[in-house]
Design a protein around this motif. Structure first.
Motif, PDB file in Angstrom:
ATOM      1  N   LEU A   1       0.866  -1.182   0.000  1.00  0.00           N
ATOM      2  CA  LEU A   1       0.000   0.000   0.000  1.00  0.00           C
ATOM      3  C   LEU A   1       0.894   1.219   0.000  1.00  0.00           C
ATOM      4  O   LEU A   1       1.777   1.357   0.862  1.00  0.00           O
ATOM      5  CB  LEU A   1      -0.919  -0.026   1.230  1.00  0.00           C
ATOM      6  CG  LEU A   1      -1.931   1.117   1.378  1.00  0.00           C
ATOM      7  CD1 LEU A   1      -3.190   0.607   2.094  1.00  0.00           C
ATOM      8  CD2 LEU A   1      -1.346   2.292   2.164  1.00  0.00           C
ATOM      9  N   VAL A   2       0.671   2.122  -0.973  1.00  0.00           N
ATOM     10  CA  VAL A   2       1.526   3.288  -1.152  1.00  0.00           C
ATOM     11  C   VAL A   2       0.649   4.530  -1.240  1.00  0.00           C
ATOM     12  O   VAL A   2      -0.315   4.554  -2.015  1.00  0.00           O
ATOM     13  CB  VAL A   2       2.375   3.173  -2.439  1.00  0.00           C
ATOM     14  CG1 VAL A   2       3.492   4.207  -2.438  1.00  0.00           C
ATOM     15  CG2 VAL A   2       2.934   1.770  -2.618  1.00  0.00           C
TER      16      VAL A   2
ATOM     17  N   VAL B   1       4.053   6.947   2.113  1.00  0.00           N
ATOM     18  CA  VAL B   1       4.218   5.694   2.852  1.00  0.00           C
ATOM     19  C   VAL B   1       4.303   4.543   1.856  1.00  0.00           C
ATOM     20  O   VAL B   1       3.564   4.517   0.871  1.00  0.00           O
ATOM     21  CB  VAL B   1       3.029   5.463   3.816  1.00  0.00           C
ATOM     22  CG1 VAL B   1       3.115   4.085   4.457  1.00  0.00           C
ATOM     23  CG2 VAL B   1       2.983   6.545   4.886  1.00  0.00           C
ATOM     24  N   PHE B   2       5.201   3.600   2.092  1.00  0.00           N
ATOM     25  CA  PHE B   2       5.258   2.357   1.327  1.00  0.00           C
ATOM     26  C   PHE B   2       5.212   1.225   2.339  1.00  0.00           C
ATOM     27  O   PHE B   2       6.173   0.948   3.046  1.00  0.00           O
ATOM     28  CB  PHE B   2       6.527   2.276   0.479  1.00  0.00           C
ATOM     29  CG  PHE B   2       6.542   1.124  -0.488  1.00  0.00           C
ATOM     30  CD1 PHE B   2       6.232   1.330  -1.827  1.00  0.00           C
ATOM     31  CD2 PHE B   2       6.848  -0.165  -0.078  1.00  0.00           C
ATOM     32  CE1 PHE B   2       6.244   0.268  -2.737  1.00  0.00           C
ATOM     33  CE2 PHE B   2       6.850  -1.230  -0.962  1.00  0.00           C
ATOM     34  CZ  PHE B   2       6.549  -1.006  -2.288  1.00  0.00           C
ATOM     35  N   GLN B   3       4.072   0.555   2.434  1.00  0.00           N
ATOM     36  CA  GLN B   3       3.850  -0.500   3.413  1.00  0.00           C
ATOM     37  C   GLN B   3       3.549  -1.796   2.679  1.00  0.00           C
ATOM     38  O   GLN B   3       2.695  -1.830   1.806  1.00  0.00           O
ATOM     39  CB  GLN B   3       2.665  -0.119   4.310  1.00  0.00           C
ATOM     40  CG  GLN B   3       2.307  -1.135   5.371  1.00  0.00           C
ATOM     41  CD  GLN B   3       1.082  -0.714   6.165  1.00  0.00           C
ATOM     42  OE1 GLN B   3       0.498   0.340   5.900  1.00  0.00           O
ATOM     43  NE2 GLN B   3       0.687  -1.525   7.135  1.00  0.00           N
ATOM     44  N   PHE B   4       4.266  -2.882   3.003  1.00  0.00           N
ATOM     45  CA  PHE B   4       3.991  -4.136   2.313  1.00  0.00           C
ATOM     46  C   PHE B   4       3.839  -5.268   3.321  1.00  0.00           C
ATOM     47  O   PHE B   4       4.272  -5.182   4.470  1.00  0.00           O
ATOM     48  CB  PHE B   4       5.075  -4.460   1.278  1.00  0.00           C
ATOM     49  CG  PHE B   4       6.414  -4.826   1.848  1.00  0.00           C
ATOM     50  CD1 PHE B   4       6.732  -6.156   2.119  1.00  0.00           C
ATOM     51  CD2 PHE B   4       7.381  -3.850   2.095  1.00  0.00           C
ATOM     52  CE1 PHE B   4       7.970  -6.503   2.637  1.00  0.00           C
ATOM     53  CE2 PHE B   4       8.619  -4.189   2.615  1.00  0.00           C
ATOM     54  CZ  PHE B   4       8.918  -5.511   2.886  1.00  0.00           C
ATOM     55  N   ALA B   5       3.165  -6.332   2.854  1.00  0.00           N
ATOM     56  CA  ALA B   5       2.893  -7.484   3.711  1.00  0.00           C
ATOM     57  C   ALA B   5       2.971  -8.752   2.880  1.00  0.00           C
ATOM     58  O   ALA B   5       2.570  -8.778   1.714  1.00  0.00           O
ATOM     59  CB  ALA B   5       1.507  -7.361   4.346  1.00  0.00           C
TER      60      ALA B   5
ATOM     61  N   ARG C   1      -1.904  -9.278   4.213  1.00  0.00           N
ATOM     62  CA  ARG C   1      -2.197  -8.930   2.816  1.00  0.00           C
ATOM     63  C   ARG C   1      -3.673  -8.566   2.664  1.00  0.00           C
ATOM     64  O   ARG C   1      -4.020  -7.586   2.004  1.00  0.00           O
ATOM     65  CB  ARG C   1      -1.869 -10.100   1.881  1.00  0.00           C
ATOM     66  CG  ARG C   1      -0.415 -10.484   1.822  1.00  0.00           C
ATOM     67  CD  ARG C   1      -0.100 -11.302   0.568  1.00  0.00           C
ATOM     68  NE  ARG C   1      -1.048 -12.356   0.290  1.00  0.00           N
ATOM     69  CZ  ARG C   1      -0.908 -13.621   0.659  1.00  0.00           C
ATOM     70  NH1 ARG C   1       0.152 -13.989   1.363  1.00  0.00           N
ATOM     71  NH2 ARG C   1      -1.819 -14.525   0.345  1.00  0.00           N
ATOM     72  N   ASP C   2      -4.541  -9.368   3.276  1.00  0.00           N
ATOM     73  CA  ASP C   2      -5.980  -9.115   3.175  1.00  0.00           C
ATOM     74  C   ASP C   2      -6.344  -7.771   3.793  1.00  0.00           C
ATOM     75  O   ASP C   2      -7.215  -7.054   3.283  1.00  0.00           O
ATOM     76  CB  ASP C   2      -6.762 -10.240   3.859  1.00  0.00           C
ATOM     77  CG  ASP C   2      -6.672 -11.564   3.107  1.00  0.00           C
ATOM     78  OD1 ASP C   2      -6.242 -11.551   1.932  1.00  0.00           O
ATOM     79  OD2 ASP C   2      -7.030 -12.602   3.701  1.00  0.00           O
TER      80      ASP C   2
END
Length: 584
Positions: A334-335, A414-418, A424-425
């Motif tokens: 999510l960015v 923001v750069f948030q990853f999972a 992820r969901d």
């Protein structure tokens, strides 16, 4: 769910009820299942929210199904009290039949029908009580999930086999009675409106997986199965069908509109994922469009002539589809950005660098505000990109690193990853609930959603979104934006009360300006929703008179009596117009 205001959950329950009905009794379901479809498309819940959805796959508990059923059928009764009992348009080719009471019993189901009695008797002989003439069923089949008014057929047929479809078509052809194919009713441009009356053929009871060839990565299915139901059956083999339009969409309808969805940036549209078709033509003959081999240069490309033809050239009774292996791993990022232009430029550069992303979706700041309002989430209310990466673990890590650098160069916040499924969901949830959330921006007024659909070359995505958002800032209506950004395709969710003439006029203005803007930038009026009734007036401006005339020539050749979904995509007679919607 109504008390908590969770619209998405409530709509899911309605559709669980629809599926439970189908599993209990296909015959009973033919009436009640379609009735709950009308409810899901039109009823108001909570604070005047207009819910539009499609059924979800898999059976749930009977208690949930019956709970939804009570809500759905109660609302359906209230809604249907004001339903019109008259077909809006006359049959073009069939005179109104004269029925003589002395020759008919009081319970004769054919009394009052405009269709010829011998046609009805022929159809009843093939289908029995799967031929339905009630106004409730007809209204349910004369409306999709769009802003267009109900234009019902004169009868609804529920075939089980290809042979029954052939018999229906041949009977209608003898009387030159129109035929409209119906899948789930989730289309968005009036595709199922019976503008000339006739017979609606509902394929929902032709929903079998006929063959799965894991070694060849293809499968053959009937048209009434939804893509989510198909993927449930394919999961045991470790493969899946990658197209994902609106929930509940059936394969037949997806072929008809040449849909795509969020996975198209990686896997292409329906055109790239249909291998071959079996089609019933207007005279009842059956055509196989090509062999099952991955390659063929034998003859005309008949398969792709039917994909996107919206049921105007033939009725799909079987489709052979390309499948994909499930990836080893996946991740979601999510960015957020201060403006949509920087988000678009991130996508453009990612595509140009040939990063093999699985999905990339853009939700503007207004859309994120709606998601928070509807779901109680705390997303940053900024222009937001959602990426999905898939492949081997090494490939996913490389994709994330590359996109993170591109995003940083384009001033992301923001750069948030999972990588874990629950995480992820959580990140992807905003996209899943976007449509149902949009009405939360107008909690105190009756609201429906007009979903637009344009697509431009990806290099112009930033230009068109910037121009569109500038236009919306001067509008009296709210219209959150969602984009399949990797394809240059985006939608506005225009929020309006269609019974308010001023709001309807403004919604038409927004849509018209958007389409003209897209065409001027080398784009299209319909990225994935098709033309139907709603986009007919734009087609000549996009393609030119010569292209439309060629389409008319093809239509006359394969359907000389114009019985297959007449009045859609273009008018066979250029002087005619069958475009009808609210206010016209």
């Amino acid at each position: 769910p109504v008390l908590t205001g969770t619209l998405y959950t409530h709509t899911n329950l309605v559709h669980m009820f629809r599926q439970a009905l189908q599993r209990v009794s296909p015959l009973v379901g033919s009436h009640l299942v379609r009735s709950t479809h009308v409810v899901a498309s039109t009823m108001r819940v909570g604070r005047h929210y207009s819910v539009r959805s499609a059924r979800l796959p898999s059976a749930r508990s009977g208690m949930l199904a019956l709970t939804a059923g009570g809500l759905a059928l109660g609302a359906y009764t209230l809604w249907n009290a004001n339903a019109s009992c008259d077909a809006t348009h006359p049959l073009q080719h069939v005179p109104t039949p004269l029925h003589h009471p002395q020759h008919q019993g009081a319970s004769d189901m054919f009394v009052g029908s405009r269709l010829p009695r011998d046609l009805l008797e022929s159809l009843h002989g093939v289908l029995g009580d799967r031929l339905v003439l009630t106004i409730e069923e007809r209204n349910a089949h004369g409306k999709d999930n769009s802003y267009h008014d109900v234009i019902p057929p004169d009868a609804v047929a529920f075939p089980h086999t290809t042979e029954e479809v052939v018999a229906i078509v041949k009977a209608c052809a003898r009387h030159k009675v129109p035929i409209v194919a119906f899948g789930a009713g989730t289309s968005l441009e009036g595709h199922v409106s019976a503008t000339s009356g006739g017979v609606s053929i509902d394929f929902k009871q032709m929903a079998r997986v006929l063959q799965v060839n894991v070694a060849d990565l293809d499968c053959t299915v009937q048209p009434g199965i939804s893509y989510d139901e198909l993927n449930e059956e394919l999961a045991r083999n470790g493969v899946y069908f990658p197209m994902d339009p609106g929930p509940g969409a059936t394969i037949g309808g997806m072929v008809g509109t040449s849909c795509s969805g969020t996975n198209a940036v990686r896997h292409g549209t329906m055109k790239e994922n249909v291998l071959r078709l079996k089609v019933v033509l207007a005279d009842g003959s059956i055509v196989k469009t090509r062999a099952r081999s991955k390659k063929s240069s034998a003859g005309y490309d008949l398969t792709h002539m039917f994909v996107g033809s919206e049921g105007t050239l033939g009725l799909v009774v079987e489709a052979t589809l390309k499948l994909k292996q499930k990836p080893e791993t996946s991740a979601v990022a999510l960015v957020t950005y201060e403006d949509a232009a920087h988000a678009c430029n991130t996508v453009i550069e990612t595509i140009q660098k040939n990063v093999q992303i699985g999905r990339v979706e853009l939700l503007d700041d207004l859309m994120m505000k709606a998601v928070n309002a509807a779901s109680g989430t705390t997303y940053a209310e900024k222009d937001t990109l959602l990426f999905e990466f898939s492949g081997t673990k090494a490939q996913v890590q490389e994709q994330i690193a590359t996109v993170q650098q591109i995003a940083s160069n384009n001033k992301c916040n923001v750069f948030q990853f999972a990588t874990e499924k629950n995480d992820r969901d959580t990140l992807w949830m905003a996209r899943k609930v976007a449509l149902w959330s949009s009405v939360a921006l107008r909690p105190d007024r009756p609201t429906q959603v007009w979903i637009t659909d344009v697509c431009v070359p990806i290099s112009r995505l930033s230009d068109i979104i910037t121009a569109t958002k500038a236009d919306l800032r001067t509008s009296t209506l709210l219209a959150p934006l969602v984009s399949h950004a990797g394809d240059g395709n985006f939608h506005l969710f225009i929020l309006l009360d269609p019974q308010n003439p001023e709001e309807l006029q403004e919604a038409n203005r927004i849509n018209d300006a958007l389409v003209q803007r897209a065409i001027q930038m080398g784009g299209t009026c319909a990225g994935e929703h098709g033309v139907g009734l709603g986009k007919k007036k734009y087609l000549e401006g996009e393609l030119g008179k010569e292209a439309i005339q060629l389409m008319r020539t093809i239509k006359r050749a394969v359907d000389p009596d114009n019985i297959l979904n007449p009045g859609k995509i273009f008018d066979l007679d250029p002087a005619a117009s069958t475009h009808h919607h609210h206010g016209q």
